[in-house]
Design a protein around this motif. Structure first.
Motif, mmCIF file in Angstrom:
data_model
loop_
_atom_site.group_PDB
_atom_site.id
_atom_site.type_symbol
_atom_site.label_atom_id
_atom_site.label_comp_id
_atom_site.label_asym_id
_atom_site.label_seq_id
_atom_site.Cartn_x
_atom_site.Cartn_y
_atom_site.Cartn_z
ATOM 1 N N GLY A 70 0.938 -1.196 -0.113
ATOM 2 C CA GLY A 70 0.222 0.105 -0.036
ATOM 3 C C GLY A 70 1.020 1.225 -0.059
ATOM 4 O O GLY A 70 0.520 2.061 -0.758
ATOM 5 N N CYS A 71 1.978 1.173 0.748
ATOM 6 C CA CYS A 71 2.774 2.545 0.857
ATOM 7 C C CYS A 71 3.681 2.623 -0.421
ATOM 8 O O CYS A 71 3.803 3.684 -0.852
ATOM 9 N N ALA A 72 4.114 1.483 -1.164
ATOM 10 C CA ALA A 72 4.745 1.554 -2.211
ATOM 11 C C ALA A 72 3.771 1.988 -3.449
ATOM 12 O O ALA A 72 4.077 2.931 -4.197
ATOM 13 N N TYR A 73 2.413 1.747 -3.413
ATOM 14 C CA TYR A 73 1.521 1.843 -4.434
ATOM 15 C C TYR A 73 1.285 3.753 -4.158
ATOM 16 O O TYR A 73 1.325 4.507 -5.162
ATOM 17 N N LEU A 74 0.980 3.850 -2.923
ATOM 18 C CA LEU A 74 0.903 5.528 -2.724
ATOM 19 C C LEU A 74 1.970 6.354 -3.150
ATOM 20 O O LEU A 74 1.674 7.447 -3.778
ATOM 21 N N LEU A 75 3.267 5.981 -2.828
ATOM 22 C CA LEU A 75 4.485 6.729 -3.026
ATOM 23 C C LEU A 75 4.562 6.438 -4.733
ATOM 24 O O LEU A 75 4.926 7.691 -5.384
ATOM 25 N N SER A 76 4.124 5.609 -5.303
ATOM 26 C CA SER A 76 4.431 5.363 -6.834
ATOM 27 C C SER A 76 3.271 6.458 -7.427
ATOM 28 O O SER A 76 3.714 7.187 -8.257
ATOM 29 N N VAL A 77 2.140 6.537 -6.857
ATOM 30 C CA VAL A 77 1.063 7.444 -7.473
ATOM 31 C C VAL A 77 1.404 8.842 -7.405
ATOM 32 O O VAL A 77 1.332 9.721 -8.345
ATOM 33 N N ILE A 78 2.140 9.124 -6.125
ATOM 34 C CA ILE A 78 2.405 10.663 -5.839
ATOM 35 C C ILE A 78 3.750 10.980 -6.718
ATOM 36 O O ILE A 78 3.799 12.021 -7.364
ATOM 37 N N ILE A 79 4.628 9.972 -7.101
ATOM 38 C CA ILE A 79 5.755 10.306 -7.757
ATOM 39 C C ILE A 79 5.343 10.419 -9.371
ATOM 40 O O ILE A 79 5.838 11.304 -10.014
ATOM 41 N N PHE A 80 4.447 9.648 -9.814
ATOM 42 C CA PHE A 80 4.160 9.881 -11.307
ATOM 43 C C PHE A 80 3.024 11.128 -11.152
ATOM 44 O O PHE A 80 3.384 11.699 -12.359
ATOM 45 N N PHE A 81 2.402 11.568 -10.297
ATOM 46 C CA PHE A 81 1.770 12.627 -10.208
ATOM 47 C C PHE A 81 2.706 13.766 -10.535
ATOM 48 O O PHE A 81 2.597 14.985 -11.258
ATOM 49 N N TYR A 82 3.797 13.932 -9.786
ATOM 50 C CA TYR A 82 4.964 14.930 -9.756
ATOM 51 C C TYR A 82 5.611 14.890 -11.266
ATOM 52 O O TYR A 82 5.782 16.049 -11.662
ATOM 53 N N ALA A 83 5.739 13.865 -11.763
ATOM 54 C CA ALA A 83 6.298 13.576 -13.223
ATOM 55 C C ALA A 83 5.413 14.124 -14.056
ATOM 56 O O ALA A 83 5.799 14.944 -14.912
ATOM 57 N N PHE A 84 4.237 14.003 -13.772
ATOM 58 C CA PHE A 84 2.959 14.757 -14.787
ATOM 59 C C PHE A 84 3.134 16.095 -14.503
ATOM 60 O O PHE A 84 2.945 16.994 -15.493
ATOM 61 N N PHE A 85 3.237 16.615 -13.299
ATOM 62 C CA PHE A 85 3.215 17.941 -13.186
ATOM 63 C C PHE A 85 4.558 18.714 -13.812
ATOM 64 O O PHE A 85 4.553 19.761 -14.279
ATOM 65 N N ILE A 86 5.608 18.037 -13.513
ATOM 66 C CA ILE A 86 7.043 18.678 -14.437
ATOM 67 C C ILE A 86 6.673 18.568 -15.954
ATOM 68 O O ILE A 86 7.120 19.516 -16.452
ATOM 69 N N ASP A 87 5.922 17.670 -16.470
ATOM 70 C CA ASP A 87 5.740 17.685 -17.919
ATOM 71 C C ASP A 87 4.635 18.462 -18.381
ATOM 72 O O ASP A 87 4.865 19.317 -19.328
ATOM 73 N N PHE A 88 3.894 19.240 -17.351
ATOM 74 C CA PHE A 88 2.799 19.949 -17.632
ATOM 75 C C PHE A 88 3.608 21.400 -17.603
ATOM 76 O O PHE A 88 3.423 22.299 -18.473
ATOM 77 N N TYR A 89 4.306 21.693 -16.522
ATOM 78 C CA TYR A 89 4.777 22.794 -15.969
ATOM 79 C C TYR A 89 5.995 23.236 -16.894
ATOM 80 O O TYR A 89 6.422 24.418 -17.057
#
Lengths: 186, 88
Positions: free
Chosen positions: A74-93
């Motif tokens: 569960g922790c690995a899943y949540l961290l993966s989701v938040i890191i991919f969110f950050y990657a999407f933000f970098i791509d967007f920004y």
């Protein structure tokens, strides 16, 4: 590093505008990732409803390997989701266009590991097209600006930029000024 | 019957953390390298960092009393053998 050293700003150059995507276009990504983050909690609640005896078994919760592995996964899943969110933000920004009184620098981030940077002098601009499409685009006034140039990179496109018609006008005005300057130099 | 110690799963978890932290560092380095350290990028980075910190703290808090030396059965022939409870 600041933006001046990033674009190697010349002494006479002045940054007129930094055009990025409209922040409202990032909201759908935020909603998508909130849903992804909620999945383990929804599954836990669902498990409580469907298997109440299993989920409140003290022995199972405190002492089993299943529980330990569930927490780690569960922790690995949540961290993966938040890191991919950050990657999407970098791509967007990092999709941005820096416009100075002399040139435009277009930077496009593709994922986390690829980036394209292109620039063209403003006097090379031949044609600028702005376009607002769709319900949200019309409400929040964002759209696409396409710039046709006579340079090595024939076309620059920036998507979802706020006030595309204003940006088109700004680019044409600056290009006109730059053309006058370059004509005077010859 | 084959068993492995529980800490193997912890090492796998640390491996996943290492990969994710590389992505995180790459993201921050892009922001620095492209001069995009703005208020918006700061807020998002802060929110992501806080979420990571809370998740790791919560996980450590729940699992701090775990005995990582205990064996985990990963394969047992009995799983494929006769199981009388279903035949009764």
């Amino acid at each position: 590093m600041n933006i001046n050293s990033f674009i190697h700003k010349k002494q006479y150059e002045k940054i007129v505008r930094v055009a990025r995507r409209h922040p409202i276009t990032f909201v759908k990504i935020i909603i998508f990732f909130i849903l992804l983050l909620a999945i383990p909690f929804i599954l836990f609640r669902l498990g409580e409803q469907l298997f109440p005896n299993l989920m409140h078994d003290e022995h199972l919760i405190n002492d089993t390997i299943f529980f330990i592995l569930f927490i780690l996964a569960g922790c690995a899943y949540l961290l993966s989701v938040i890191i991919f969110f950050y990657a999407f933000f970098i791509d967007f920004y990092l999709d941005e266009m820096i416009i100075t009184n002399d040139r435009m620098v277009d930077m496009e981030q593709n994922g986390l590991l690829a980036r394209t940077v292109a620039e063209a002098d403003l006097y090379l601009i031949q044609d600028v097209t702005s376009e607002i499409k769709g319900l949200f685009g019309s409400i929040f006034k964002y759209g696409k600006v396409s710039i046709q140039t006579a340079g090595a990179v024939p076309k620059f496109v920036i998507e979802d930029v706020p006030d595309p018609h204003g940006l088109r006008k700004l680019l044409l005005d600056l290009a006109s000024e730059d053309k006058k300057f370059h004509a005077g130099q010859k | 019957m084959a068993t492995i110690p529980l800490y193997i799963f912890l090492f796998i978890f640390f491996g996943a953390l290492l990969i994710l932290s590389i992505f995180y560092i790459i993201g921050i380095s892009h922001l620095i390298a492209t001069a995009n350290l703005t208020f918006a990028s700061f807020i998002i980075t802060l929110a992501v960092s806080t979420f990571i910190g809370v998740s790791l703290y919560g996980t450590w808090n729940i699992l701090r009393d775990t005995n990582w030396q205990r064996p985990v059965k990963i394969f047992d022939m009995a799983w494929f053998g006769n199981n009388n409870q279903f035949s009764e």
